[in-house]
Write a protein that holds these residues in place. Sequence first.
Motif, PDB file in Angstrom:
ATOM      1  N   VAL A   8       0.851  -1.191   0.000  1.00 27.61           N
ATOM      2  CA  VAL A   8       0.000   0.000   0.000  1.00 27.61           C
ATOM      3  C   VAL A   8       0.889   1.244   0.000  1.00 27.61           C
ATOM      4  O   VAL A   8       1.833   1.354   0.788  1.00 27.61           O
ATOM      5  N   ASN A   9       0.584   2.191  -0.879  1.00 28.16           N
ATOM      6  CA  ASN A   9       1.360   3.417  -1.023  1.00 28.16           C
ATOM      7  C   ASN A   9       0.679   4.538  -0.237  1.00 28.16           C
ATOM      8  O   ASN A   9      -0.380   5.019  -0.629  1.00 28.16           O
ATOM      9  N   VAL A  10       1.297   4.933   0.882  1.00 28.28           N
ATOM     10  CA  VAL A  10       0.738   5.983   1.730  1.00 28.28           C
ATOM     11  C   VAL A  10       1.688   7.190   1.745  1.00 28.28           C
ATOM     12  O   VAL A  10       1.710   7.980   2.685  1.00 28.28           O
ATOM     13  N   ARG A  11       2.480   7.340   0.709  1.00 19.91           N
ATOM     14  CA  ARG A  11       3.475   8.402   0.659  1.00 19.91           C
ATOM     15  C   ARG A  11       2.825   9.780   0.773  1.00 19.91           C
ATOM     16  O   ARG A  11       1.811  10.064   0.147  1.00 19.91           O
ATOM     17  N   GLY A  12       3.433  10.628   1.596  1.00 22.24           N
ATOM     18  CA  GLY A  12       2.971  12.007   1.709  1.00 22.24           C
ATOM     19  C   GLY A  12       1.625  12.183   2.376  1.00 22.24           C
ATOM     20  O   GLY A  12       1.079  13.292   2.360  1.00 22.24           O
ATOM     21  N   ALA A  13       1.093  11.142   2.981  1.00 20.94           N
ATOM     22  CA  ALA A  13      -0.203  11.263   3.652  1.00 20.94           C
ATOM     23  C   ALA A  13      -0.029  11.919   5.017  1.00 20.94           C
ATOM     24  O   ALA A  13       1.074  11.968   5.570  1.00 20.94           O
ATOM     25  N   HIS A  14      -1.131  12.421   5.563  1.00 20.11           N
ATOM     26  CA  HIS A  14      -1.145  12.999   6.907  1.00 20.11           C
ATOM     27  C   HIS A  14      -2.028  12.126   7.795  1.00 20.11           C
ATOM     28  O   HIS A  14      -3.221  11.973   7.523  1.00 20.11           O
ATOM     29  N   LEU A  15      -1.442  11.572   8.851  1.00 19.75           N
ATOM     30  CA  LEU A  15      -2.175  10.725   9.785  1.00 19.75           C
ATOM     31  C   LEU A  15      -2.120  11.367  11.164  1.00 19.75           C
ATOM     32  O   LEU A  15      -1.030  11.601  11.707  1.00 19.75           O
TER      33      LEU A  15
END
Length: 215
Positions: A120-127
Amino acid sequence: MPRELADLPYAEHLSPFRGRLEREQGHDSRHFDGGRFEDADCGGSTFLECAFSSVTFTGGRFRRARFNDVWLHAVRWVGTDLVETDWLDAEVDSAALAGVQVFGARLRRVTFHNCKFDSVNVRGAHLRDVAFVDCLLRDVDLSGAVLTGVDFPGSTLERVRFGDARMAGVDLRDAAGLDIEAGHEALRGATISSAQLLDLAPVLAQALGIAVRDR
């Protein structure tokens, strides 16, 4: 513990979803139950107080869709585009995500229970205020992501990448397994246990340019 459908405060207001998913639709108090959607294009759509039970999404585009106060149980996402989606007050239980694109997404107050993330590509996400409880994260790319108040109790991380990620209040102490493929320097701002520190010591030394040699 994850809630059951009947426990949701809006359960009695849910109505079955029938029809097709289309772009920029508004879905309020809908129950998606047992459906299978292939290559659905519903970018820019909004899902408010909706429930998803045993639904499968194969392919499809949800880019910039919003999920607000939603509940998902046994949902499968395969090769789906969830780029720049917005998640607020969501509960995801026993879901599987494989080959999914989630980069640039924003997740706030989201809990994942017993979920499996594979490539899963979660690059650059804000969590922010996100919990991965008893999950498996395998080949997940969090490079460049911003993680605030994120924890992983009981979860196993395998070949996870954190390159250039930024962390604040991230708690990894209760993770069942911690295998970081890249981005060890990004652990600044995270809390780990002493046992995890011993396991990570060789790669942390390498990341910091420290030579360790015994005479």
